[in-house]
Design an enzyme around this catalytic site. Sequence first.
Site, PDB file in Angstrom:
ATOM      1  N   TYR A 149       0.815  -1.215   0.285  1.00 16.17           N
ATOM      2  CA  TYR A 149      -0.125   0.206  -0.077  1.00 16.17           C
ATOM      3  C   TYR A 149       0.923   1.198   0.161  1.00 16.17           C
ATOM      4  CZ  TYR A 149      -2.813   3.961   2.219  1.00 16.17           C
ATOM      5  OH  TYR A 149      -3.382   4.847   2.520  1.00 16.17           O
TER       6      TYR A 149
HETATM    7  P1  NAD Z   1     -11.962   5.134   1.915  1.00 21.08           P
HETATM    8  O1  NAD Z   1     -11.776   3.512   1.512  1.00 21.08           O
HETATM    9  O2  NAD Z   1     -13.065   5.512   3.032  1.00 21.08           O
HETATM   10  O3  NAD Z   1     -12.312   6.014   0.646  1.00 21.08           O
HETATM   11  C1  NAD Z   1     -11.760   5.844  -0.603  1.00 21.08           C
HETATM   12  C2  NAD Z   1     -12.791   5.818  -1.617  1.00 21.08           C
HETATM   13  O4  NAD Z   1     -12.150   5.716  -2.842  1.00 21.08           O
HETATM   14  C3  NAD Z   1     -13.732   4.657  -1.504  1.00 21.08           C
HETATM   15  O5  NAD Z   1     -15.053   4.979  -1.410  1.00 21.08           O
HETATM   16  C4  NAD Z   1     -13.520   4.021  -2.693  1.00 21.08           C
HETATM   17  O6  NAD Z   1     -14.809   3.302  -3.405  1.00 21.08           O
HETATM   18  C5  NAD Z   1     -13.056   5.110  -3.620  1.00 21.08           C
HETATM   19  N1  NAD Z   1     -12.228   4.577  -4.915  1.00 21.08           N
HETATM   20  C6  NAD Z   1     -11.047   3.524  -4.604  1.00 21.08           C
HETATM   21  N2  NAD Z   1     -10.846   3.274  -5.876  1.00 21.08           N
HETATM   22  C7  NAD Z   1     -11.328   4.034  -7.056  1.00 21.08           C
HETATM   23  C8  NAD Z   1     -11.638   4.065  -8.146  1.00 21.08           C
HETATM   24  N3  NAD Z   1     -10.775   3.337  -8.886  1.00 21.08           N
HETATM   25  N4  NAD Z   1     -12.560   4.848  -8.885  1.00 21.08           N
HETATM   26  C9  NAD Z   1     -13.319   5.671  -8.263  1.00 21.08           C
HETATM   27  N5  NAD Z   1     -13.349   5.785  -6.625  1.00 21.08           N
HETATM   28  C10 NAD Z   1     -12.396   4.877  -6.142  1.00 21.08           C
HETATM   29  O7  NAD Z   1     -10.603   5.514   2.498  1.00 21.08           O
HETATM   30  P2  NAD Z   1     -10.495   7.046   3.287  1.00 21.08           P
HETATM   31  O8  NAD Z   1      -9.921   6.386   4.935  1.00 21.08           O
HETATM   32  O9  NAD Z   1     -11.412   7.977   3.353  1.00 21.08           O
HETATM   33  O10 NAD Z   1      -9.068   7.467   2.628  1.00 21.08           O
HETATM   34  C11 NAD Z   1      -9.214   8.403   1.537  1.00 21.08           C
HETATM   35  C12 NAD Z   1      -7.690   8.775   1.158  1.00 21.08           C
HETATM   36  O11 NAD Z   1      -6.738   9.273   2.208  1.00 21.08           O
HETATM   37  C13 NAD Z   1      -7.119   7.544   0.408  1.00 21.08           C
HETATM   38  O12 NAD Z   1      -6.362   8.261  -0.365  1.00 21.08           O
HETATM   39  C14 NAD Z   1      -6.156   7.114   1.299  1.00 21.08           C
HETATM   40  O13 NAD Z   1      -4.988   6.361   0.906  1.00 21.08           O
HETATM   41  C15 NAD Z   1      -5.580   8.307   1.929  1.00 21.08           C
HETATM   42  N6  NAD Z   1      -5.318   7.905   3.560  1.00 21.08           N
HETATM   43  C16 NAD Z   1      -6.035   7.774   4.339  1.00 21.08           C
HETATM   44  C17 NAD Z   1      -5.567   7.792   5.785  1.00 21.08           C
HETATM   45  C18 NAD Z   1      -6.833   7.484   6.868  1.00 21.08           C
HETATM   46  O14 NAD Z   1      -6.263   7.282   8.228  1.00 21.08           O
HETATM   47  N7  NAD Z   1      -8.171   7.132   6.550  1.00 21.08           N
HETATM   48  C19 NAD Z   1      -4.549   7.786   5.966  1.00 21.08           C
HETATM   49  C20 NAD Z   1      -3.541   8.276   5.212  1.00 21.08           C
HETATM   50  C21 NAD Z   1      -3.867   8.065   3.740  1.00 21.08           C
END
Ligand code: NAD
Length: 327
Positions: A149
């Site tokens: 990841y």
């Molecule tokens: P999440 O899984 O709740 O949200 C991600 C969304 O992206 C999902 O609804 C998914 O359906 C959508 N998605 C994935 N692939 C897709 C595609 N090919 N086309 C269209 N939609 C797509 O995750 P989150 O926790 O809200 O994280 C949001 C972002 O922040 C991500 O990029 C994640 O890597 C980053 N991030 C999150 C955290 C955390 O603590 N939550 C920490 C570091 C980074």
Amino acid sequence: MERVLVTGVAGFIGSHLAEGLLRRGMAVTGVDSRSPASDPGAAENLAGLVGRDDFHLVVADLVTADLTPLLEDVPVVFHLAAMAGVRRSWGDRFADYLACNVIATQRLLEACVAAEVPRLVAASSSSVYGHASTGPSREDDPLAPASPYGVTKLASERLCAAYATRRQASTSVVALRYFTVYGPRQRPDMAISRILRAAMSGRGVPLYGDGRQRRDFTYVSDAVAATVAAATADTQMAVVNVGSGRSTTLKEVLDLVAVITGGAVPVLHRLDQPGDVEVTAADLTRVRELLGYQPSTDLAAGLRQQWTWLTSQRHGYAPLTADVAAR
Ligand code: NAD
């Protein structure tokens, strides 16, 4: 009214961001591959958005969709769509991580440049640091992601930099390295979510390792504030940490949760998982300078908010699905 684009809008942070943008008077087009019609988690996240005049949902996969129509006259794209989560990125699912985190980002960058979108704000992750840092991580520290990841998030961030620093690049980028974001609607596979659900059900929560792993936990409204500020920051390409500036052990989280919920959380001890790092801690010097960022919700207050949200859910607590429980 300015209309901005949010990818990953049906997700945890994306849905909070879209709500925050609407509150600030913007109109939002949100894109996600999950539809609220068929995915209860997406429906829950989008409940405050769908049906509003200033919000438009497009269900589309960024890996294959024609992105050009989404970008017409859009001043800012907030790119949060990704396959998130460290543990599932080992093994067979890696192809999905590669497609959603790397190929989708590259396609979006190509489309943004072609449509001359002035600013892309991209979600990166503290996982790009891996085991490399001992003290608080600074953006120019060596990067050594410890999971597939993290590798895909670093590739995505580096793609952003490559596009934004091309000669006469039309699209500038701010990449945000979020540190463990929590709050209402947090992804059910994440530690705080699991701990609070365990407190509610009385069933044990798996604790990987000795509980002394430290995490910099960021409340979701602080992450949203930084993300919104990144839309107007004066830069062609920047990478910034978004954290709380404090690092807390999981053991301390369990103690805080016990106080908030009025009882100790039963714990099931497990070996630590590949890809889990010992410490994450954000140095906030750069994000303060560039975005005027100042986190405002401490962990006890944020946990209380998430607990209040969880206990107010219409159907009581949402039990983990077999898929999530296995992560
Ligand atoms: P999440 O899984 O709740 O949200 C991600 C969304 O992206 C999902 O609804 C998914 O359906 C959508 N998605 C994935 N692939 C897709 C595609 N090919 N086309 C269209 N939609 C797509 O995750 P989150 O926790 O809200 O994280 C949001 C972002 O922040 C991500 O990029 C994640 O890597 C980053 N991030 C999150 C955290 C955390 O603590 N939550 C920490 C570091 C980074």
